[in-house]
Scaffold this active site. Structure first.
Site, PDB file in Angstrom:
ATOM      1  N   CYS A 182       2.205  -3.939  15.412  1.00  0.00           N
ATOM      2  CA  CYS A 182       2.152  -3.591  13.991  1.00  0.00           C
ATOM      3  C   CYS A 182       1.495  -4.708  13.178  1.00  0.00           C
ATOM      4  O   CYS A 182       1.909  -5.867  13.258  1.00  0.00           O
ATOM      5  CB  CYS A 182       3.572  -3.340  13.493  1.00  0.00           C
ATOM      6  SG  CYS A 182       3.656  -3.122  11.707  1.00  0.00           S
ATOM      7  N   GLU A 206       0.823  -1.197   0.000  1.00  0.00           N
ATOM      8  CA  GLU A 206       0.000   0.000   0.000  1.00  0.00           C
ATOM      9  C   GLU A 206       0.861   1.251   0.000  1.00  0.00           C
ATOM     10  O   GLU A 206       1.940   1.271   0.582  1.00  0.00           O
ATOM     11  CB  GLU A 206      -0.900   0.033   1.237  1.00  0.00           C
ATOM     12  CG  GLU A 206      -2.027  -0.970   1.162  1.00  0.00           C
ATOM     13  CD  GLU A 206      -3.017  -0.824   2.306  1.00  0.00           C
ATOM     14  OE1 GLU A 206      -3.848  -1.718   2.468  1.00  0.00           O
ATOM     15  OE2 GLU A 206      -2.947   0.182   3.029  1.00  0.00           O
ATOM     16  N   HIS A 224       9.150   4.282  20.845  1.00  0.00           N
ATOM     17  CA  HIS A 224       7.983   3.600  21.427  1.00  0.00           C
ATOM     18  C   HIS A 224       8.099   3.191  22.897  1.00  0.00           C
ATOM     19  O   HIS A 224       7.121   2.699  23.473  1.00  0.00           O
ATOM     20  CB  HIS A 224       7.588   2.354  20.609  1.00  0.00           C
ATOM     21  CG  HIS A 224       7.340   2.645  19.167  1.00  0.00           C
ATOM     22  ND1 HIS A 224       6.611   3.727  18.734  1.00  0.00           N
ATOM     23  CD2 HIS A 224       7.764   2.010  18.030  1.00  0.00           C
ATOM     24  CE1 HIS A 224       6.578   3.731  17.414  1.00  0.00           C
ATOM     25  NE2 HIS A 224       7.270   2.715  16.960  1.00  0.00           N
ATOM     26  N   CYS A 274       7.312  -7.778   6.762  1.00  0.00           N
ATOM     27  CA  CYS A 274       8.441  -7.267   7.553  1.00  0.00           C
ATOM     28  C   CYS A 274       8.869  -8.350   8.533  1.00  0.00           C
ATOM     29  O   CYS A 274       8.026  -9.024   9.134  1.00  0.00           O
ATOM     30  CB  CYS A 274       8.039  -6.006   8.306  1.00  0.00           C
ATOM     31  SG  CYS A 274       9.416  -5.275   9.226  1.00  0.00           S
ATOM     32  N   CYS A 304       3.416   8.251   1.871  1.00  0.00           N
ATOM     33  CA  CYS A 304       4.002   7.222   2.726  1.00  0.00           C
ATOM     34  C   CYS A 304       4.271   5.991   1.859  1.00  0.00           C
ATOM     35  O   CYS A 304       3.347   5.409   1.282  1.00  0.00           O
ATOM     36  CB  CYS A 304       3.026   6.901   3.853  1.00  0.00           C
ATOM     37  SG  CYS A 304       3.682   5.713   5.018  1.00  0.00           S
ATOM     38  N   CYS A 313      -1.497   4.748  10.027  1.00  0.00           N
ATOM     39  CA  CYS A 313      -0.312   3.952  10.297  1.00  0.00           C
ATOM     40  C   CYS A 313      -0.637   2.746  11.166  1.00  0.00           C
ATOM     41  O   CYS A 313      -1.452   2.823  12.065  1.00  0.00           O
ATOM     42  CB  CYS A 313       0.742   4.800  10.972  1.00  0.00           C
ATOM     43  SG  CYS A 313       1.509   5.897   9.813  1.00  0.00           S
ATOM     44  N   ASN A 372      -3.604   2.716  16.141  1.00  0.00           N
ATOM     45  CA  ASN A 372      -4.756   2.313  15.334  1.00  0.00           C
ATOM     46  C   ASN A 372      -4.966   0.820  15.488  1.00  0.00           C
ATOM     47  O   ASN A 372      -4.135   0.027  15.049  1.00  0.00           O
ATOM     48  CB  ASN A 372      -4.500   2.642  13.857  1.00  0.00           C
ATOM     49  CG  ASN A 372      -4.612   4.114  13.628  1.00  0.00           C
ATOM     50  OD1 ASN A 372      -5.673   4.706  13.748  1.00  0.00           O
ATOM     51  ND2 ASN A 372      -3.484   4.743  13.331  1.00  0.00           N
ATOM     52  N   CYS A 394       7.407  -6.118  15.180  1.00  0.00           N
ATOM     53  CA  CYS A 394       6.991  -5.231  16.278  1.00  0.00           C
ATOM     54  C   CYS A 394       5.578  -5.664  16.691  1.00  0.00           C
ATOM     55  O   CYS A 394       4.724  -5.910  15.833  1.00  0.00           O
ATOM     56  CB  CYS A 394       7.010  -3.772  15.836  1.00  0.00           C
ATOM     57  SG  CYS A 394       8.644  -3.245  15.283  1.00  0.00           S
TER      58      CYS A 394
END
Ligand code: SF4
Length: 366
Positions: A118, A91, A225, A111, A104, A343, A300, A115
């Site tokens: 995520c 995306e 974080h 990945c 972005c 995000c 989110n 994390c």
């Protein structure tokens, strides 16, 4: 086999032109046609001799990811779901604001860094994107924003003025391809973006931060974080390999090479996990002496995330602690929620969406 010229930066294009018996200045013309004017058809490159255009048509292509879907959110955010072959989707998100338009960009399919907050990290790693697939996201966004309808134009800031390498994937884990794409973004004959308007966001691959320092002057954002190793080990597992002390030392080294101004620390706000006043105070002590800004990101949520977004009040109090200590801290506006473009919701959900799109028979754009 035809080569994809979208994979080449200025220097590689010079080499390519030399190989096919052309003068080096042709590379500059090609760069402009491809990246400045967004032309993918050699026949339309009117100041190239016919013989050269024929040669290019035989030996080269300009091949972009294909757009599977194009969503516009009520707040003007645009999101494109792109196919990069073999069922893989990524995306790209465009966020319009008053004085700028930020794109972005993704750097990997999936990945490996996992994390825990995520959605992309939950998908695992599939592969690195090529230079063409990375820079192609900027190429396509410019094209789509240029050709949007009058109605859409009135709601959308069209030009991409800023780029953040903050989409799917850890950009520094795909170092060479990402840096080549960054070079193109900064190249005056390609996109000509200012180094201050191009930001690479990393979760903290220390040796690669040092390599980037030597290679490319873009702005650096670090996904922090947490204010201590015990908590960061849980949220950002790469911290076990490169703990906070080493990471902050790499940030200091990054800033030691001119021209660089500050580090942006990203901090996702997770309810009852990392959002207390004590955490904020710990953070203030941690970054003492480092020119920096904080970007507080309301989490989110996505299915199975296991986390909740901090309350607006907790975020405000946290920000105030940082600001009273003299730090610059902003709270990121959540954008594009109605198209799942914010995000943490980036292409980690691509497979689901791809299936949904198939079921809904949404037309492909390209
Ligand atoms: S936050 Fe970034 S580095 Fe961490 S898993 Fe997600 S995409 Fe990878």
């Amino acid at each position: 086999m035809a080569v994809n010229l979208l994979n080449y930066d200025g220097k590689s294009l010079v080499d390519f032109c030399t190989e096919i018996g052309e003068k080096p200045f042709r590379a500059r013309q090609l760069l402009r046609w491809i990246h400045q004017f967004g032309i993918a058809d050699f026949d339309l490159m009117s100041d190239l001799a016919k013989g050269l255009r024929e040669k290019l048509a035989e030996q080269a292509v300009i091949e972009l990811p294909s757009i599977m879907s194009d969503y516009a959110a009520a707040d003007g955010t645009r999101k494109w779901l792109l196919s990069v072959g073999a069922g893989n989707g990524i995306e790209t998100v465009f966020i319009p604001e008053n004085s700028r338009g930020t794109l972005c960009i993704s750097s990997q399919v999936g990945c490996a860094l996992a994390c825990t907050f995520c959605s992309t990290g939950k998908q695992g790693f599939n592969r690195n994107l090529t230079v063409a697939e990375i820079i192609g996201q900027l190429w396509l966004a410019n094209k789509m924003l240029e050709t949007c309808s009058d109605d859409a134009k009135s709601q959308t800031k069209r030009a991409v003025t800023n780029v953040v390498m903050m989409g799917m994937g850890e950009p520094l884990a795909n170092f060479e391809n990402v840096v080549t794409a960054l070079d193109l973004m900064l190249d005056d004959h390609a996109y000509g973006l200012s180094r201050r308007r191009v930001t690479l966001s990393t979760s903290g691959l220390v040796p690669a931060i040092d390599r980037l320092r030597e290679r490319c002057p873009v702005a650096l954002a670090v996904s922090l974080h947490a204010p201590n190793d015990m908590l960061r080990d849980q949220l950002v597992p790469i911290n076990k390999k490169y703990p906070i002390k080493e990471l902050l030392a790499a940030c200091q080294r990054y800033l030691s090479v001119a021209p660089r101004d500050f580090i942006t620390f990203e901090y996702v706000m997770l309810d009852d996990v990392n959002d207390s006043v004590a955490h904020a105070r710990e953070l203030v002590k941690l970054v003492q002496g480092i020119p920096c800004k904080f970007n507080l990101i309301p989490f989110n949520s996505f299915s199975d995330s296991g986390y909740k977004r901090s309350s607006a009040e907790a975020i405000r109090v946290f920000r105030d602690v940082l600001m009273h200590a003299g730090l610059i801290a902003t709270v990121r506006k959540t954008r594009g929620d109605d198209i799942a473009a914010a995000c943490g919701q980036l292409a980690g959900q691509v497979k689901d969406k791809t299936h949904r799109l198939t079921r809904l028979k949404i037309e492909t754009v390209q």
